[in-house]
Design a protein around this motif. Structure first.
Motif, PDB file in Angstrom:
ATOM      1  N   ILE A   1       6.158   0.841  48.114  1.00 12.85           N
ATOM      2  CA  ILE A   1       6.059   2.284  48.354  1.00 12.85           C
ATOM      3  C   ILE A   1       5.303   2.563  49.661  1.00 12.85           C
ATOM      4  O   ILE A   1       5.565   3.543  50.342  1.00 12.85           O
ATOM      5  N   MET A   2       4.413   1.663  50.038  1.00 11.76           N
ATOM      6  CA  MET A   2       3.651   1.850  51.276  1.00 11.76           C
ATOM      7  C   MET A   2       4.469   1.468  52.522  1.00 11.76           C
ATOM      8  O   MET A   2       4.322   2.086  53.563  1.00 11.76           O
ATOM      9  N   THR A   3       5.330   0.469  52.398  1.00 11.65           N
ATOM     10  CA  THR A   3       6.097   0.048  53.568  1.00 11.65           C
ATOM     11  C   THR A   3       7.334   0.899  53.793  1.00 11.65           C
ATOM     12  O   THR A   3       7.901   0.877  54.888  1.00 11.65           O
ATOM     13  N   HIS A   4       7.774   1.654  52.794  1.00 12.43           N
ATOM     14  CA  HIS A   4       8.939   2.525  52.966  1.00 12.43           C
ATOM     15  C   HIS A   4       8.701   3.564  54.062  1.00 12.43           C
ATOM     16  O   HIS A   4       9.638   3.980  54.735  1.00 12.43           O
ATOM     17  N   VAL A   5       7.470   3.982  54.234  1.00  3.45           N
ATOM     18  CA  VAL A   5       7.179   5.014  55.241  1.00  3.45           C
ATOM     19  C   VAL A   5       7.134   4.455  56.658  1.00  3.45           C
ATOM     20  O   VAL A   5       7.027   5.216  57.615  1.00  3.45           O
TER      21      VAL A   5
ATOM     22  N   PRO B   1      12.710   7.674  45.891  1.00  6.95           N
ATOM     23  CA  PRO B   1      13.478   6.880  44.934  1.00  6.95           C
ATOM     24  C   PRO B   1      12.614   6.020  44.005  1.00  6.95           C
ATOM     25  O   PRO B   1      12.988   5.761  42.865  1.00  6.95           O
ATOM     26  N   ASP B   2      11.453   5.588  44.472  1.00  2.48           N
ATOM     27  CA  ASP B   2      10.617   4.729  43.646  1.00  2.48           C
ATOM     28  C   ASP B   2       9.719   5.486  42.679  1.00  2.48           C
ATOM     29  O   ASP B   2       8.943   4.873  41.946  1.00  2.48           O
ATOM     30  N   VAL B   3       9.856   6.797  42.648  1.00  2.00           N
ATOM     31  CA  VAL B   3       9.127   7.575  41.649  1.00  2.00           C
ATOM     32  C   VAL B   3       9.697   7.276  40.253  1.00  2.00           C
ATOM     33  O   VAL B   3       9.063   7.540  39.245  1.00  2.00           O
ATOM     34  N   ASP B   4      10.860   6.640  40.227  1.00  8.33           N
ATOM     35  CA  ASP B   4      11.487   6.317  38.944  1.00  8.33           C
ATOM     36  C   ASP B   4      10.692   5.305  38.122  1.00  8.33           C
ATOM     37  O   ASP B   4      11.014   5.064  36.964  1.00  8.33           O
ATOM     38  N   VAL B   5       9.646   4.725  38.676  1.00 10.45           N
ATOM     39  CA  VAL B   5       8.815   3.822  37.882  1.00 10.45           C
ATOM     40  C   VAL B   5       8.119   4.575  36.752  1.00 10.45           C
ATOM     41  O   VAL B   5       7.664   3.965  35.791  1.00 10.45           O
ATOM     42  N   ILE B   6       8.070   5.895  36.848  1.00 10.42           N
ATOM     43  CA  ILE B   6       7.518   6.715  35.769  1.00 10.42           C
ATOM     44  C   ILE B   6       8.334   6.511  34.494  1.00 10.42           C
ATOM     45  O   ILE B   6       7.824   6.667  33.393  1.00 10.42           O
ATOM     46  N   ALA B   7       9.594   6.121  34.651  1.00  6.57           N
ATOM     47  CA  ALA B   7      10.469   5.891  33.495  1.00  6.57           C
ATOM     48  C   ALA B   7       9.882   4.853  32.541  1.00  6.57           C
ATOM     49  O   ALA B   7      10.063   4.947  31.323  1.00  6.57           O
ATOM     50  N   PHE B   8       9.158   3.869  33.066  1.00  7.78           N
ATOM     51  CA  PHE B   8       8.546   2.861  32.203  1.00  7.78           C
ATOM     52  C   PHE B   8       7.573   3.511  31.231  1.00  7.78           C
ATOM     53  O   PHE B   8       7.547   3.190  30.047  1.00  7.78           O
ATOM     54  N   LYS B   9       6.776   4.447  31.714  1.00  7.95           N
ATOM     55  CA  LYS B   9       5.802   5.149  30.856  1.00  7.95           C
ATOM     56  C   LYS B   9       6.498   6.030  29.824  1.00  7.95           C
ATOM     57  O   LYS B   9       5.953   6.299  28.766  1.00  7.95           O
ATOM     58  N   LEU B  10       7.696   6.496  30.147  1.00  3.94           N
ATOM     59  CA  LEU B  10       8.442   7.364  29.235  1.00  3.94           C
ATOM     60  C   LEU B  10       9.297   6.574  28.249  1.00  3.94           C
ATOM     61  O   LEU B  10      10.028   7.155  27.455  1.00  3.94           O
ATOM     62  N   GLY B  11       9.229   5.241  28.331  1.00  6.17           N
ATOM     63  CA  GLY B  11       9.982   4.399  27.421  1.00  6.17           C
ATOM     64  C   GLY B  11      11.437   4.200  27.796  1.00  6.17           C
ATOM     65  O   GLY B  11      12.232   3.707  26.997  1.00  6.17           O
ATOM     66  N   ILE B  12      11.812   4.563  29.010  1.00  7.87           N
ATOM     67  CA  ILE B  12      13.192   4.376  29.467  1.00  7.87           C
ATOM     68  C   ILE B  12      13.324   2.933  29.957  1.00  7.87           C
ATOM     69  O   ILE B  12      12.563   2.498  30.814  1.00  7.87           O
ATOM     70  N   PRO B  13      14.281   2.183  29.409  1.00  4.59           N
ATOM     71  CA  PRO B  13      14.414   0.777  29.809  1.00  4.59           C
ATOM     72  C   PRO B  13      14.832   0.610  31.266  1.00  4.59           C
ATOM     73  O   PRO B  13      15.487   1.474  31.847  1.00  4.59           O
ATOM     74  N   TYR B  14      14.477  -0.526  31.824  1.00  2.00           N
ATOM     75  CA  TYR B  14      14.779  -0.838  33.225  1.00  2.00           C
ATOM     76  C   TYR B  14      16.278  -0.731  33.509  1.00  2.00           C
ATOM     77  O   TYR B  14      16.684  -0.212  34.541  1.00  2.00           O
TER      78      TYR B  14
ATOM     79  N   PHE C   1      18.839   5.853  34.131  1.00  2.00           N
ATOM     80  CA  PHE C   1      17.691   6.591  34.664  1.00  2.00           C
ATOM     81  C   PHE C   1      16.444   5.721  34.721  1.00  2.00           C
ATOM     82  O   PHE C   1      15.344   6.222  34.927  1.00  2.00           O
ATOM     83  N   GLY C   2      16.621   4.410  34.559  1.00  2.00           N
ATOM     84  CA  GLY C   2      15.520   3.462  34.699  1.00  2.00           C
ATOM     85  C   GLY C   2      15.283   3.149  36.165  1.00  2.00           C
ATOM     86  O   GLY C   2      15.878   3.753  37.067  1.00  2.00           O
ATOM     87  N   HIS C   3      14.425   2.147  36.401  1.00  2.00           N
ATOM     88  CA  HIS C   3      14.117   1.777  37.776  1.00  2.00           C
ATOM     89  C   HIS C   3      15.372   1.250  38.464  1.00  2.00           C
ATOM     90  O   HIS C   3      16.101   0.450  37.921  1.00  2.00           O
ATOM     91  N   ARG C   4      15.611   1.731  39.666  1.00  2.00           N
ATOM     92  CA  ARG C   4      16.796   1.429  40.475  1.00  2.00           C
ATOM     93  C   ARG C   4      18.080   1.966  39.850  1.00  2.00           C
ATOM     94  O   ARG C   4      19.163   1.453  40.084  1.00  2.00           O
ATOM     95  N   GLY C   5      17.941   3.041  39.107  1.00  2.00           N
ATOM     96  CA  GLY C   5      19.098   3.715  38.524  1.00  2.00           C
ATOM     97  C   GLY C   5      19.520   4.879  39.398  1.00  2.00           C
ATOM     98  O   GLY C   5      19.753   4.716  40.596  1.00  2.00           O
ATOM     99  N   PHE C   6      19.588   6.068  38.811  1.00  2.00           N
ATOM    100  CA  PHE C   6      20.077   7.256  39.517  1.00  2.00           C
ATOM    101  C   PHE C   6      19.326   7.539  40.817  1.00  2.00           C
ATOM    102  O   PHE C   6      19.933   7.892  41.824  1.00  2.00           O
ATOM    103  N   SER C   7      18.017   7.363  40.801  1.00  2.00           N
ATOM    104  CA  SER C   7      17.250   7.717  42.007  1.00  2.00           C
ATOM    105  C   SER C   7      17.573   6.811  43.198  1.00  2.00           C
ATOM    106  O   SER C   7      17.239   7.141  44.325  1.00  2.00           O
TER     107      SER C   7
END
Length: 80
Positions: free
Chosen positions: A4-8, A38-51, A55-61
């Motif tokens: 997330i830091m190197t994307h900028v 796009p990497d804000v989708d890591v919040i999905a882990f906290k919401l119980g959405i599987p990888y 809508f998991g990590h590297r999904g729709f976002s």
């Protein structure tokens, strides 16, 4: 590996290369946000959405549709 830091790095380097006259502060800030968004989708882990979920990590976002939506929003924001 990109983080997330190197994307900028891309918007910041473009600003350095083209200068403040061509790349405004507002554009740099929006580009940095768009690069991280796009990497804000890591919040999905906290919401119980599987990888592997759409809508998991590297999904729709990380999809082209999501990029188009963000691009349209950004272009309308910059036009104001």
């Amino acid at each position: 590996m990109a983080t997330i830091m190197t994307h900028v790095a891309v918007p910041l380097v473009l600003r350095m290369g083209f200068g403040k006259a061509k790349v405004s502060n507002r554009l740099v800030i929006l580009a940095c946000i768009a690069a991280i968004l796009p990497d804000v989708d890591v919040i999905a882990f906290k919401l119980g959405i599987p990888y592997a979920s759409a809508f998991g990590h590297r999904g729709f976002s990380h999809s082209l549709l999501s990029a188009v939506i963000v691009g349209l929003f950004a272009s309308s924001t910059l036009a104001i």
